[in-house]
Enzyme design. Structure first.
Site, PDB file in Angstrom:
ATOM      1  N   CYS A  59       0.177  -1.516  -0.360  1.00  0.00           N
ATOM      2  CA  CYS A  59      -0.063  -0.250   0.081  1.00  0.00           C
ATOM      3  C   CYS A  59       0.860   1.597   0.371  1.00  0.00           C
ATOM      4  CB  CYS A  59      -1.252   0.101   0.603  1.00  0.00           C
ATOM      5  SG  CYS A  59      -2.123  -1.193   1.322  1.00  0.00           S
ATOM      6  N   ASP A  60       2.071   1.112   0.170  1.00  0.00           N
ATOM      7  CA  ASP A  60       2.890   2.323  -0.295  1.00  0.00           C
ATOM      8  C   ASP A  60       3.389   2.207  -1.092  1.00  0.00           C
ATOM      9  OD1 ASP A  60       3.740   5.322   0.256  1.00  0.00           O
ATOM     10  OD2 ASP A  60       4.164   4.727   2.239  1.00  0.00           O
ATOM     11  N   ILE A  61       4.575   1.729  -2.130  1.00  0.00           N
ATOM     12  CA  ILE A  61       5.487   1.089  -2.607  1.00  0.00           C
ATOM     13  C   ILE A  61       5.710   2.440  -3.197  1.00  0.00           C
ATOM     14  CG2 ILE A  61       5.848   0.573  -5.408  1.00  0.00           C
ATOM     15  CD1 ILE A  61       5.325  -1.768  -3.147  1.00  0.00           C
ATOM     16  N   ASN A  65      11.012   3.477  -0.716  1.00  0.00           N
ATOM     17  CA  ASN A  65      11.326   1.573  -0.070  1.00  0.00           C
ATOM     18  C   ASN A  65      11.506   0.566  -0.598  1.00  0.00           C
ATOM     19  OD1 ASN A  65       9.489   3.557   1.610  1.00  0.00           O
ATOM     20  ND2 ASN A  65       6.805   2.964   1.532  1.00  0.00           N
ATOM     21  N   THR A 103       1.941   6.735  -1.174  1.00  0.00           N
ATOM     22  CA  THR A 103       1.984   8.404  -1.500  1.00  0.00           C
ATOM     23  C   THR A 103       1.216   9.176  -2.652  1.00  0.00           C
ATOM     24  OG1 THR A 103       3.713   7.117  -0.320  1.00  0.00           O
ATOM     25  CG2 THR A 103       3.885   9.469  -1.997  1.00  0.00           C
TER      26      THR A 103
END
Length: 181
Positions: A59-61, A65, A103
Site C-alpha cells: 500500500c505504499d510502493i 521503500n 503516496t
C-alpha cells in the site's frame, strides 16, 4: 525477524544500503546497462509478488521503500521496506474499502478514488516507481488529489513505459492497461 503483539506486527531488518530514490537523486541509475536495469525492475517486482503470496498488500510502493543491500553478500539484492500502511488481507478485509493509502505521486488511480485496495494497485505503484526511476512522472510536482488523478488518467501505462526507452517497462505498461480497464 518478525514478531506480533495482539494486532501490532513488527519486522526488523539488517542494515541496508541506499534507497532507489537516493540512487536516482545522485544520478547512479543512468549508468546501469539495459541488462542491469531490467534485473533491478525484476527484483523489485519479485519483492512485491513475494509479499502478495503472503496475502499482504504493501500500500505504499515508492522508490524510497526499496533499498539495496549494503554488505558484500547482499549487494545484488533489493529489499522492500516500510510496512506501516500494509494490509494483511487474510484478516483486515474491511480496511480495503474507502481507504486513502500511499503516496500521492505513486498511488494507483483506484486508490485516489478510495476503491478497495487490490494487488494490482501495488503493481501500478511499482510501475510508477520504475517510470520515476528511469524517466519522469508528469504529475510529480502536483500536490492535490484531483489534479494528480486527472493527469494519471491522461496517459496510458504503455505511453508512460515508452517515455523511459526501457522496453520492459513498455511491455509492463501494456499489460497494466489491459488489466486495469
Amino acid at each position: 525477524a518478525f514478531f506480533s503483539d495482539r494486532h501490532q506486527y513488527a519486522l526488523t531488518f539488517e542494515l541496508l544500503g541506499p534507497s532507489l530514490y537516493d540512487l536516482k537523486k545522485y544520478n547512479q541509475l543512468n549508468s546501469l546497462s539495459i541488462y542491469s536495469s531490467n534485473q533491478l525492475i525484476k527484483k523489485c517486482f519479485k519483492a512485491v509478488m513475494s509479499l502478495h503470496k503472503l496475502k499482504i498488500l504493501h500500500c505504499d510502493i515508492k522508490p524510497h521503500n526499496f533499498c539495496i543491500g549494503i554488505f558484500k553478500q547482499d549487494k545484488d539484492k533489493v529489499f522492500l521496506i516500510d510496512y506501516g500502511l500494509s494490509i494483511d488481507t487474510k484478516s483486515e478485509v474491511d480496511l480495503l474499502k474507502n481507504s486513502f493509502r500511499g503516496t500521492l505521486t505513486f498511488m494507483s488511480p483506484n486508490t485516489h478514488l478510495k476503491k478497495s485496495f487490490k494487488p494490482i494497485d501495488d503493481l501500478i505503484s511499482l510501475f510508477y516507481t520504475m517510470i520515476y526511476l528511469y524517466g519522469e512522472i508528469p504529475w510529480e510536482k502536483m500536490y492535490d488529489n484531483e489534479s494528480v488523478l486527472l493527469e494519471k488518467n491522461r496517459f496510458s501505462h504503455e505511453e508512460l513505459g515508452k517515455s523511459t526507452k526501457k522496453s520492459l517497462l513498455r511491455v509492463i505498461g501494456k499489460y497494466l492497461d489491459n488489466e486495469f480497464e
